[in-house]
Design an enzyme around this catalytic site. Sequence first.
Site, PDB file in Angstrom:
ATOM      1  N   GLU B  83       0.856  -1.178   0.000  1.00 48.87           N
ATOM      2  CA  GLU B  83       0.000   0.000   0.000  1.00 48.87           C
ATOM      3  C   GLU B  83       0.885   1.217   0.000  1.00 48.87           C
ATOM      4  OE1 GLU B  83      -1.793  -1.136   3.501  1.00 48.87           O
ATOM      5  OE2 GLU B  83      -2.685  -2.847   2.535  1.00 48.87           O
ATOM      6  N   HIS B 164      -8.038  -1.871  13.660  1.00 52.21           N
ATOM      7  CA  HIS B 164      -8.783  -2.565  12.616  1.00 52.21           C
ATOM      8  C   HIS B 164     -10.258  -2.239  12.649  1.00 52.21           C
ATOM      9  CE1 HIS B 164      -5.163  -4.976  12.324  1.00 52.21           C
ATOM     10  NE2 HIS B 164      -5.628  -5.452  11.197  1.00 52.21           N
TER      11      HIS B 164
END
Lengths: 437, 372
Positions: B83, B164
Amino acid sequence: MSFSATNFAQPRPVPVGIRSNEKSLSSDPFRFRFRGSPSFLGSPHSLRFNPTPPLKLAIPHSRRSPAAAVTDVSNGKMVKSSANMLITKEEGLELYEDMILGRFFEDMCAQMYYRGKMFGFVHLYNGQEAVSTGFIKLLKKEDTVVSTYRDHVHALSKGVPARAVMSELFGKATGCCRGQGGSMHMFSKEHNLIGGFAFIGEGIPVATGAAFSSKYRREVLKEASADHVTLAFFGDGTCNNGQFYECLNMAALWKLPIIFVVENNLWAIGMSHLRATSDPEIWKKGPAFGMAGVHVDGMDVLKVREVAKEAIERARRGDGPTLVECETYRFRGHSLADPDELRDPAEKARYAARDPISALKKYMIENKLANEQELKSIEKKIDEVLDDAVEYSDESPLPPRSQLLENVFADPKGFGIGPDGKYRCEDPKFTQGTAHV
Amino acid sequence: MLRAIRHKNILPAFSAFRAFSSSAKEMTVREALNSALDEEMSADPKVFLMGEEVGEYQGAYKITKGLLDKYGPERVLDTPITEEMALICLLNILQAGFTGIGVGAAYYGLRPVVEFMTFNFSMQAIDHIINSAAKSNYMSAGQISVPIVFRGPNGAAAGVGAQHSQCYAAWYASCPGLKVLSPYSSEDARGLLKAAIRDPDPVVFLENELLYGESFPVSAEVLDSSFCLPIGKAKIEREGKDVTITAFSKMVGYALKAAEILAKEGISAEVINLRSIRPLDRSTINASVRKTNRLVTVEEGFPQHGVGAEICTSVIEESFGYLDAPVERIAGADVPMPYAANLERMAVPQVEDIVRAAKRACYRSVPLAATA
């Protein structure tokens, strides 16, 4: 007779990278050589006065081109044979004109900025023209160029008219992006210049994607003519950024038709490349990912062009990416707001003596490719082009108020496409929600 | 950092059955998304998928199951963990690389569907989502459009911790140039994903991990391959006349449950499933508030500068005179998501919170819940 040798590091089991012309580096006693443990944590001052003998590379040069390079002529070595010229007269004049256009345009930008016609961030390209001209003049119109914020000259070399670039800088509606982009965001779909990115390293993944789309079109959509190549330009500072490495990895992994061109001008605003980088030799990072890595003297347009030819051919064939490090220099500061106090005047003077335009001029005259008169007339022509561009931009209108809310979405009102494939906002039964213009 | 891949057999938090007059074929959200991707990929060869584990692993949450076999590795790309570089840790997700590649491909007319394993990881690529995808059409004055879809699970799952569990609806919805969609049911998932893939602009498609396994009835119309829902239109899931409750994603289910409970106490709640966070369907929300005169906004994300704040302001700007009570805003707790199960339950809105807020809006005296 001196040779310019360009050698490519091939991604074989023990990849090896070789410098193109050691002379230009070795003749520079002030250039730091990285050997073993560095002692360059500290100010650039301590770097400058540590001349070390040049690295001796034990690897033989694997290929030599017979012709001499521009810098060899500047160093006083005459070329005897004219049959081995690297360029024809037409090509020489084209290169000269492009570099002059780049240089004069940037000088004009500086003038306009100080007169208040241009504003914001303006990053000028003076001194680096050989890289832009050397690479971009070899491309087809369908090939793509992705640049950084220092993108005026890339736009000009790619074919965007000087008028369009100048009025974009003035913020007028006739600019290449209708005044909505500005200095750092030059886009031209017609000329396949897809930016113009302000964040360093931002253009590299986008360029990798453009190269990916070329490969996808060829292999998945079966468009046989899709052999377009992408050039990603970026600087030395970017080579310490994560995205650069991610893209080197993916480009090599998927063998994308892309060339990563590092315009190493040794300075990232005021941060010296040598102070910021553990291994300043950027070309070596190519073989680490399994692609060719080349170093070339970026002040010499003919050497750059030679390297570019091979890299572009490799990409077009489908043999994957190349990382080209061009050692170059910017004569002005990082931007027009940069006082440029950290760079040593002696260093600037050294590079000014290697000005790519005067070097090409000397080369062409001494090799009887052109005479003083022809080159002067090119300069005059460019002066006129620029005067016209400024006049055009001055007279162009500012964008109208209604333009503020336009172009946010490609879809006219932002409501998406219906199942019949038409824009939903055109369906009379669809009630208007938000996004009024 | 450990990333727990959720096992498929999650028991739904509540039953999703409700009475539908049309045929009651059931479909899970996972199947809906998978079928939408399948159909769009077969209809247009320029559509391709990119993301971690989308291919051979069949998708981290099995959304892309079977697509690699059907379309091959050239159209379903397993990407390296790239990423945007932050840490060197093996398991860390590095996403700017492939997000930017998706954008570059989109500039040239390909239609990538980029999967983020969760939208938390999109933060590492957010420069490309905002600066190169969202802003490009504007910066290039319409020359370069970016028909890309960024999809993946958003918001809290169960016990996955602070890094998360964040909801990104408010962040992305504040950015002009992006469309932000958040489906609830299978019908939403199918219709909105198909609309997103066909759309010429960058779309952020916020799914919810806990909804993947839930089944919803779908009509024959939904199963048709050209079915797609309009972007920018909300759906009124349940009609009512006393209070309007707006929600998106998993919270729609909670709001519907709360409406059932409120109905037993004589409060008729209208539940609006926003579906599209940007553009926000202000007209539907305002029309509903003008009818009921009371508003409760529900979201899972952090309260400050959230979706509820935007809805509240929109209603005040357009329908102030119609409000009979202050707008009630239910959001997640203003803390990073805790791990302990009981704390996590307190940090995410529950059905009781929605019921209490609705009653407050109706001036039934119920004390405010204790603040942290």
